[in-house]
Design an enzyme around this catalytic site. Structure first.
Site, PDB file in Angstrom:
ATOM      1  N   ARG A 133     -12.398  -4.677  -7.188  1.00  0.00           N
ATOM      2  CA  ARG A 133     -12.108  -5.349  -5.921  1.00  0.00           C
ATOM      3  C   ARG A 133     -13.398  -5.522  -5.118  1.00  0.00           C
ATOM      4  O   ARG A 133     -14.156  -4.564  -4.935  1.00  0.00           O
ATOM      5  CB  ARG A 133     -11.114  -4.498  -5.128  1.00  0.00           C
TER       6      ARG A 133
ATOM      7  N   ASP B  26       1.890  -4.853   8.593  1.00  0.00           N
ATOM      8  CA  ASP B  26       0.685  -4.031   8.474  1.00  0.00           C
ATOM      9  C   ASP B  26      -0.490  -4.994   8.331  1.00  0.00           C
ATOM     10  O   ASP B  26      -0.540  -5.785   7.376  1.00  0.00           O
ATOM     11  CB  ASP B  26       0.803  -3.102   7.260  1.00  0.00           C
TER      12      ASP B  26
ATOM     13  N   PHE C 258       0.857  -1.183   0.000  1.00  0.00           N
ATOM     14  CA  PHE C 258       0.000   0.000   0.000  1.00  0.00           C
ATOM     15  C   PHE C 258       0.897   1.238   0.000  1.00  0.00           C
ATOM     16  O   PHE C 258       1.826   1.341   0.805  1.00  0.00           O
ATOM     17  CB  PHE C 258      -0.891  -0.021   1.248  1.00  0.00           C
TER      18      PHE C 258
ATOM     19  N   TYR D 180     -10.890   1.315  10.563  1.00  0.00           N
ATOM     20  CA  TYR D 180     -12.109   1.612   9.787  1.00  0.00           C
ATOM     21  C   TYR D 180     -12.418   0.598   8.694  1.00  0.00           C
ATOM     22  O   TYR D 180     -13.404   0.756   7.987  1.00  0.00           O
ATOM     23  CB  TYR D 180     -12.046   3.019   9.189  1.00  0.00           C
ATOM     24  N   LYS D 181     -11.602  -0.434   8.536  1.00  0.00           N
ATOM     25  CA  LYS D 181     -11.872  -1.439   7.492  1.00  0.00           C
ATOM     26  C   LYS D 181     -12.703  -2.578   8.098  1.00  0.00           C
ATOM     27  O   LYS D 181     -13.859  -2.366   8.433  1.00  0.00           O
ATOM     28  CB  LYS D 181     -10.554  -1.898   6.881  1.00  0.00           C
TER      29      LYS D 181
HETATM   30  C1  LIG Z   1      -5.889   1.215   4.409  1.00  0.00           C
HETATM   31  C2  LIG Z   1      -4.430   1.056   4.592  1.00  0.00           C
HETATM   32  C3  LIG Z   1      -3.675   2.057   5.216  1.00  0.00           C
HETATM   33  C4  LIG Z   1      -4.332   3.342   5.616  1.00  0.00           C
HETATM   34  O1  LIG Z   1      -3.504   4.199   6.293  1.00  0.00           O
HETATM   35  P1  LIG Z   1      -4.116   5.522   6.940  1.00  0.00           P
HETATM   36  O2  LIG Z   1      -3.010   6.097   7.678  1.00  0.00           O
HETATM   37  O3  LIG Z   1      -5.294   5.105   7.767  1.00  0.00           O
HETATM   38  O4  LIG Z   1      -4.607   6.385   5.837  1.00  0.00           O
HETATM   39  C5  LIG Z   1      -2.322   1.828   5.414  1.00  0.00           C
HETATM   40  N1  LIG Z   1      -1.750   0.674   5.015  1.00  0.00           N
HETATM   41  C6  LIG Z   1      -2.461  -0.300   4.403  1.00  0.00           C
HETATM   42  C7  LIG Z   1      -1.799  -1.563   3.991  1.00  0.00           C
HETATM   43  C8  LIG Z   1      -3.815  -0.130   4.159  1.00  0.00           C
HETATM   44  O5  LIG Z   1      -4.508  -1.074   3.542  1.00  0.00           O
END
Ligand SMILES: *Cc1c(COP(=O)(O)O)cnc(C)c1O
Length: 421
Positions: A380, A206, A134, A231-232
């Protein structure tokens, strides 16, 4: 539809006796939507809505500043961390909620590099990650490398299979996302942690697409550090606080660089210099977003009753069905499965590549099937077992097949791009 295609009735049969079916009633989802985007923004629970309303009207409105003590606001980062801990196989004192995933990654990556710098002039200068990680994870690592004066290098591999070969005694930190956000590929967390430890490297995981989606056991894997998103799959609401995990054995070994007062041993002693808390609270920075914490806290409550093995079984059954139906019903169209078929390396989503993924997804959303487009060409679909069932998957693919067969996605309105895709 071919004669052999899986029928709606067969899907209904698969849903009968679903032990997770009762959880759907906890969610406030519109009736005309099939929500396949809970891996990007989970829907609200009725409990979160009530907690925020109470938080505003009673705790903030009546209690005012007294609520830091009286309503327990001050304890929320630990309390929420303790609720997340069992979902990731950690002890309560190893997880704390706060800040964003990006910010927590900055703290822990700094920490890991600092620990490695302590291991003599060992020449460990590499941070290893994946090019397909990401982007914020890579951006944070880049920023940190820059800030540390360019003494480190970020090494990016193109395929998961290349990771073991780049692990050697020049690697300080292996930084990976457990489930890839685009493909849904899932790493073997325990095996890679072991491989990194064998060469003396530390690992930062992560878990943004893993916690609440797949069973995790950080303790058994002897994991060092992890971050994740509220939030996911955890349904904490837009911009919900994230969390971080630090194995107990590392907690006292370093200070994180965002040395704000909430990580101080005694924030309300107002001492002029920083003295870190002697536990996981040292990874906090400043005042937490209380209303968001309340929403996340309430959303996490049902997880205590959820059997993760059951959740995983249903998740795999939903993603298997999605793949099966698309292959049965959309085979005339150029959709390429990007998600692994093999259960052992699949997260809780299904992704397909299509040259016109963007307008197709817009057309799906217009028909109430909400998934995600991920640039440049990915459709997705997140499969969240707490509020989706097999009939939902059947209906979603039925609409996808119809859009592809009729070409309805060609309409000009589906090609307009907004800031958030
Ligand atoms: C959704 C996601 C993030 C989001 O990071 P924020 O700091 O909340 O914007 C980070 N890393 C991964 C792998 C994600 O899927």
């Amino acid at each position: 539809m071919s004669d052999t295609a899986t029928t709606r009735e067969q899907c209904e049969a698969r849903d009968r006796g679903d032990p997770l079916a009762r959880f759907r009633a906890l969610f406030d989802l519109p009736a005309d939507v099939i929500y396949l985007d809970g891996n990007s923004l989970g829907p609200p629970t009725f409990a979160s809505r009530a907690a925020v309303q109470r938080g505003v009207a009673d705790e903030w409105g009546r209690g005012l500043i007294r609520s830091w003590n009286d309503a327990g606001w001050i304890d929320l980062p630990r309390k929420v961390g303790a609720r997340i801990a069992p979902l990731i196989g950690a002890a309560a004192g190893e997880v704390i909620a706060g800040d964003s995933t990006s910010v927590n990654l900055f703290k822990l990556l700094s920490a890991a590099l600092q620990l490695q710098a302590g291991v003599g002039a060992s020449g460990r200068s590499k941070i290893v990650s994946e090019r397909s990680n990401f982007p914020t994870d890579l951006y944070i690592a880049e920023g940190l490398v820059h800030q540390l004066g360019g003494r480190h290098q970020l090494i990016l591999v193109d395929e998961p299979s290349q990771i073991p070969a780049v692990l050697d005694e020049t690697v300080a930190v292996l930084m990976l996302t457990h489930v890839n956000y685009r493909s849904g590929y899932m790493h073997d967390l325990a095996a890679l942690t072991r491989a990194a430890h064998e060469v003396g490297a530390l690992v930062v995981w992560d878990l943004a697409h893993s916690a609440g989606a797949v069973p995790l056991d950080l303790a058994a894997a002897h994991a060092d550090f992890a971050v994740g998103c509220g939030y996911k799959f955890l349904n904490g609401g837009p911009g919900a606080p994230a969390y971080l995990y630090v194995a107990e054995r590392h907690q006292a070994g370093f200070c994180q660089p965002l040395s704000g007062w909430f990580g101080h041993a005694q924030p309300f002693a107002f001492e002029p210099s920083y003295r870190p808390a002697n536990d996981v609270a040292r990874y906090l920075c400043g005042t937490p977003p209380v209303l968001s914490m309340l929403a996340l806290d309430a959303a996490l409550e049902p997880w205590a009753e959820i059997d993760m093995a059951e959740l995983r079984r249903k998740s795999l059954s939903l993603t298997d069905l999605f793949i099966e139906l698309v292959e049965q019903r959309c085979s005339a169209h150029p959709l390429t499965l990007v998600t692994p078929r093999e259960h052992g390396v699949r997260g809780s989503q299904v992704s397909f590549a299509h040259e016109h993924a963007f307008p197709i997804m817009q057309a799906l959303i217009a028909r109430g099937v909400i998934g995600d487009f991920r640039a440049p060409d990915i459709l997705r679909f997140g499969c969240t077992p707490l509020y989706l069932d097999h009939v939902d998957v059947w209906r979603a693919v039925d609409i996808l097949a119809d859009l592809l067969d009729t070409g309805a996605w060609h309409a000009a309105q589906f090609n307009v791009r907004h800031a958030v895709t």
